[in-house]
Write a protein that holds these residues in place. Structure first.
Motif, PDB file in Angstrom:
ATOM      1  N   SER A 157       0.862  -1.169   0.000  1.00 64.35           N
ATOM      2  CA  SER A 157       0.000   0.000   0.000  1.00 64.35           C
ATOM      3  C   SER A 157       0.901   1.223   0.000  1.00 64.35           C
ATOM      4  O   SER A 157       2.132   1.119   0.038  1.00 64.35           O
ATOM      5  CB  SER A 157      -0.905  -0.004   1.229  1.00 64.35           C
ATOM      6  N   ALA A 158       0.275   2.389  -0.025  1.00 63.30           N
ATOM      7  CA  ALA A 158       1.069   3.622  -0.031  1.00 63.30           C
ATOM      8  C   ALA A 158       1.850   3.776   1.257  1.00 63.30           C
ATOM      9  O   ALA A 158       2.897   4.421   1.289  1.00 63.30           O
ATOM     10  CB  ALA A 158       0.149   4.833  -0.252  1.00 63.30           C
ATOM     11  N   ARG A 159       1.352   3.160   2.326  1.00 61.61           N
ATOM     12  CA  ARG A 159       1.971   3.366   3.640  1.00 61.61           C
ATOM     13  C   ARG A 159       2.949   2.273   4.026  1.00 61.61           C
ATOM     14  O   ARG A 159       3.933   2.533   4.716  1.00 61.61           O
ATOM     15  CB  ARG A 159       0.885   3.458   4.706  1.00 61.61           C
ATOM     16  N   LEU A 175       5.821  -7.107   8.683  1.00 57.59           N
ATOM     17  CA  LEU A 175       5.972  -5.773   8.105  1.00 57.59           C
ATOM     18  C   LEU A 175       7.387  -5.655   7.548  1.00 57.59           C
ATOM     19  O   LEU A 175       8.363  -5.883   8.274  1.00 57.59           O
ATOM     20  CB  LEU A 175       5.717  -4.706   9.166  1.00 57.59           C
ATOM     21  N   ILE A 176       7.497  -5.337   6.258  1.00 60.02           N
ATOM     22  CA  ILE A 176       8.806  -5.231   5.609  1.00 60.02           C
ATOM     23  C   ILE A 176       9.224  -3.763   5.569  1.00 60.02           C
ATOM     24  O   ILE A 176       8.469  -2.920   5.046  1.00 60.02           O
ATOM     25  CB  ILE A 176       8.755  -5.796   4.178  1.00 60.02           C
ATOM     26  N   ALA A 181      11.870  -3.049   0.558  1.00 60.74           N
ATOM     27  CA  ALA A 181      10.677  -3.438  -0.199  1.00 60.74           C
ATOM     28  C   ALA A 181      10.639  -2.854  -1.605  1.00 60.74           C
ATOM     29  O   ALA A 181       9.646  -3.019  -2.322  1.00 60.74           O
ATOM     30  CB  ALA A 181       9.420  -2.991   0.566  1.00 60.74           C
ATOM     31  N   GLY A 182      11.726  -2.211  -2.037  1.00 57.28           N
ATOM     32  CA  GLY A 182      11.697  -1.506  -3.311  1.00 57.28           C
ATOM     33  C   GLY A 182      11.413  -2.394  -4.508  1.00 57.28           C
ATOM     34  O   GLY A 182      10.692  -2.001  -5.423  1.00 57.28           O
ATOM     35  N   ASP A 183      11.984  -3.608  -4.535  1.00 59.95           N
ATOM     36  CA  ASP A 183      11.834  -4.479  -5.698  1.00 59.95           C
ATOM     37  C   ASP A 183      10.619  -5.398  -5.599  1.00 59.95           C
ATOM     38  O   ASP A 183      10.373  -6.202  -6.505  1.00 59.95           O
ATOM     39  CB  ASP A 183      13.094  -5.341  -5.871  1.00 59.95           C
ATOM     40  N   LEU A 184       9.891  -5.300  -4.509  1.00 60.62           N
ATOM     41  CA  LEU A 184       8.750  -6.193  -4.312  1.00 60.62           C
ATOM     42  C   LEU A 184       7.501  -5.620  -4.977  1.00 60.62           C
ATOM     43  O   LEU A 184       7.284  -4.418  -4.990  1.00 60.62           O
ATOM     44  CB  LEU A 184       8.488  -6.403  -2.821  1.00 60.62           C
ATOM     45  N   ARG A 185       6.668  -6.532  -5.509  1.00 68.49           N
ATOM     46  CA  ARG A 185       5.406  -6.141  -6.125  1.00 68.49           C
ATOM     47  C   ARG A 185       4.246  -6.766  -5.370  1.00 68.49           C
ATOM     48  O   ARG A 185       4.386  -7.852  -4.796  1.00 68.49           O
ATOM     49  CB  ARG A 185       5.358  -6.583  -7.589  1.00 68.49           C
TER      50      ARG A 185
END
Length: 771
Positions: A157-159, A175-176, A181-185
């Motif tokens: 999500s955005a948060r 919670l990552i 978490a940049g490369d996660l979709r």
């Protein structure tokens, strides 16, 4: 751990001598080095400077706070984390206290593997050594079994970024941190681990160990099952190389069976064929109307020899695991679909048993041979059955008189012996998932049960009996397939249930298959047939592998071993090796070491079998949920197959899927679980939902990633049991006073004065109201 090297000459060493010392020691702290060289005062200060220079020019690496080692080296023994997995499924470990120069090491297979194999994120104590292709690690001990690992789906999500578990029983959410978490979709399937530290409030923090796919991938169901249950995947290069380096079979040390017109009968989509059959009338005048039945099994022991890489990996896997879209095989495809597959028209090494039956279906003798065979035809079950039913084709027409008719006539004779033996006649309908060409789910349909299936099954059972008898006769240790009789507790539970449908069962009478079969036959055409079959099945114990024989209750056999599927079961390979040893059929038979380890092997293959069964079952649940996802809101007919304190399990007729009707959705009444009556009983009205009842339900939720189905009950409950104590309005059993309630079971009734809250802590009671 520091290896103690040969004591060097006293005095400050030169750089080459210092590196040589560390190479031999593996790892040492500055104090250890000073002590080894006898350094004091100014010499210690000079040593410190030398260490700094060697570290700066890349000759030395740091280990932990104060340890030094030769750059790129690993200690003889160390603590390491499993950090990576390559495309072949190989695991790599990294030294926990290693510096940037510390190399990764390949985790080698463990010969004595017991329990779950190491997986991503596990912490291990390992022995390091230099191999031909780099550093290798061998397991000494598991230090962290991965209890803090989580297989889940990324929700972004955005948060924040979270990992939600795929296990429907788990409530953990990780919670990552945004930096990780940049490369996660959103929708990624990941293996994550809980970060160590304090997590007093809110979700735990986690880190991603591995990205394994996407939740919308058609193969996601099997991938989740594989990772969730730790099913080993792929093969090492050593195993693949060993499997490829095999010679074609010859007649050396074998009996020539190529004139016997064996055929294989398998599922239409089978890629490997490990058993072949043939039958002929016995011409012996002493056995009128008798039959000779041959069963030939692929001679896997000729290719998978004890204490080889192939053998070690086959033992670790224990068995093949089957999913609708893929198979994780016990042996590499070059063997399972090659030299160990009894292909039509090709010479194949086999272990065969020649069995003799009299006119009453009683086996009067048998002998095993190690032979060379050539299959005459490859048939599917449907193809063979159609031919016997009068619809031949190009493959079956030419062999009807010589092969197929004799097989069916021999089976008809064997059936006489089977009926007299009276094995358990439970009918357990199976469903199969039909995959579409694009990898989606085309349909879910019942798996047909043909006479051709039962023919092959009975011939395989008799071959397995022969293997156990021969190994006992030659005094060769073996792994039995054992199945104990139901426990007294299970029999009591069965009797309690049968009482609710008016079927008597004396709790004192001993359990035997004939008594069970009588019950199944009496109810076969009645309204309770399906649920009686289900309850009798649940009454049975689980079959296991064991070096100690207690017989096989379900088959009603005194001795039984698995011999017929060595391509996909390690237990069968052990039995083959036992026959080779016991009958002096070669030098590649059972070893003394295997005999000493027989108990451990039996326990291990029992564990791997259950692991595969659980994975296969979970994958099927997820495939069914994915298939039904587009049918949310639709109504289905089904039957109540489970009654628990938290709700009703209903099996849908069309797909065989099991879904949960939560007790909280059954209406505005408290429901108590009556375990003896196998029912949920309305505490106020006495109305009931009982095991076996046919119902209509609506699909409320279908969650493919967890395999969960949530249903809504549409059928009204059964009336109160007239033999049960009358409900006491306004009183909740022993729980104290409770006013009457308003709900669908009592329209227009007054609202409860206490807001509907239970007035006591009665176990097994849930408040029910529609959500």
């Amino acid at each position: 751990m520091v290896k103690t090297p040969k004591r060097p000459p006293a005095g400050l060493p030169d750089k080459e001598s210092l590196i040589a010392f560390l190479r031999e020691a593996g790892e040492a702290q500055k104090a250890d080095i000073a002590r080894a060289f006898g350094l004091k005062g100014a010499e210690r200060r000079a040593l410190r400077e030398m260490l700094r220079e060697l570290e700066a020019d890349g000759s030395l690496g740091k280990r932990g706070r104060g340890g030094f080692t030769e750059a790129g080296a690993l200690p003889p023994v160390g603590v390491a984390d499993v950090v990576d997995r390559d495309a072949d499924g190989e695991l790599y470990v990294e030294l926990v206290k290693g510096g940037d120069d510390a190399p990764r090491a390949l985790l080698m297979p463990d010969r004595q593997a017991r329990g779950p194999a190491p997986g991503m994120g596990d912490r291990l104590l390992v022995k390091f050594s230099r191999g031909v292709d780099g550093w290798e690690a061998r397991l000494v001990k598991r230090l962290d079994t991965g209890a803090d690992r989580l297989l889940g789906v990324i929700r972004k999500s955005a948060r924040e970024t979270r990992v939600e578990p795929v296990d429907r029983r788990s409530k953990d959410v990780l919670l990552i941190p945004s930096a990780l978490a940049g490369d996660l979709r959103d929708g990624d399937l990941v293996l994550a681990a809980v970060e160590k530290g304090e997590h007093r409030y809110g979700p735990k923090r986690g880190k991603i160990l591995e990205n394994i796919g996407r939740e919308d991938d058609p193969r996601a169901a099997s991938l989740i099952a594989i990772y969730s249950h730790g099913v080993p995947v792929g093969f090492s290069e050593a195993v693949e190389s060993e499997a490829a380096d095999q010679a074609l079979p010859s007649l050396r040390g074998r009996e020539d069976l190529r004139d016997i017109p064996f055929i294989t009968i398998d599922p239409a989509d089978a890629r490997d064929h490990d058993d072949a059959v043939y039958a002929q009338r016995d011409e012996d005048s002493k056995n009128p109307d008798g039959w000779i039945v041959w069963v030939a099994i692929a001679d896997v022991a000729a290719y998978v020899r004890p204490n080889t890489a192939l053998d070690r990996e086959a033992r670790a896997k224990g068995n093949s695991t089957y999913f609708p879209d893929r198979v994780e095989p016990m042996l590499p495809e070059i063997l399972s679909n090659g030299l160990c597959s009894l292909k039509q028209g090709e010479n194949r090494a086999c272990m065969a048993v020649r069995m003799v039956f009299d006119r009453d279906g009683r086996k009067t003798g048998h002998r095993f041979v190690r032979g060379l065979m050539r299959s005459q035809a490859k048939l599917s079950y449907e193809q063979a059955q159609a031919a016997v039913d009068g619809q031949t084709d190009d493959a079956t027409g030419p062999i009807m008189d010589a092969v197929l008719h004799p097989l069916w006539n021999a089976y008809a004779t064997m059936l006489k012996g089977r009926r007299k033996r009276s094995p358990l006649a439970i009918e357990s309908p199976e469903r199969r998932v039909i995959m579409s060409p694009d990898g989606g789910i085309a349909a879910i349909e019942p798996r047909k049960s043909l006479e051709a299936h039962r023919l092959i099954e009975e011939m395989m059972i008799q071959a397995n009996v022969c293997a156990a008898e021969t190994l006992e006769k030659t005094r060769t240790p073996l792994i039995y397939r054992v199945h104990e009789a139901p426990s007294q507790e299970k029999i009591f539970n069965l009797a309690d249930f049968l009482h609710t449908i008016g079927k008597p069962w004396n709790k004192g009478e001993p359990a035997n298959t004939k008594r069970f079969n009588k019950l199944l036959e009496e109810t076969r055409d009645g309204p309770h047939a399906e649920v009686v079959n289900e309850v009798v099945l649940r009454t049975q114990m689980q079959a296991i592998y064991s070096p100690d024989n207690v017989g096989h209750f379900g088959l009603n056999l005194d001795r039984y071993a698995h011999f017929t599927s060595p391509i996909r079961r390690y237990s069968d390979l052990i039995v083959h090796r036992g026959l080779i040893r016991g009958l002096n059929l070669g030098s590649d038979g059972l070893t003394d070491r295997e005999i000493a380890e027989m108990g451990g092997i039996a326990e291990h293959v029992t564990e791997t079998e259950r692991r595969s069964m659980a994975a296969e079952r979970d994958a099927m649940d997820r495939y069914i949920a994915a298939f039904l996802e587009d049918h949310v809101g639709a109504t289905f007919s089904g039957r109540i197959t489970g009654v628990t304190r938290f709700g009703l399990f209903v099996r849908l007729d069309e797909t065989g899927a099991d879904g949960l009707v939560p007790v909280s959705s059954l209406g505005e009444e408290y429901f108590t679980h009556d375990d003896r009556a196998h029912a949920l009983v309305g505490d106020r009205t006495g109305q009931r939902y009982v095991l076996g009842r046919r119902v209509e339900v609506r699909l409320r939720e279908a969650t493919p990633v967890t395999g969960g189905l949530v249903l809504e009950m549409l059928s009204d409950p059964d009336p109160r049991d007239p033999n049960a104590p009358a409900p006491r309005y306004g009183v909740r059993g022993r729980g104290g006073d409770r006013p009457p309630m308003r709900g669908k079971n009592r329209p227009g009734g007054p609202k409860p004065r206490n807001g509907g809250k239970p007035s006591g802590g009665l176990k097994g009671v849930r408040k029910g109201k529609r959500r």
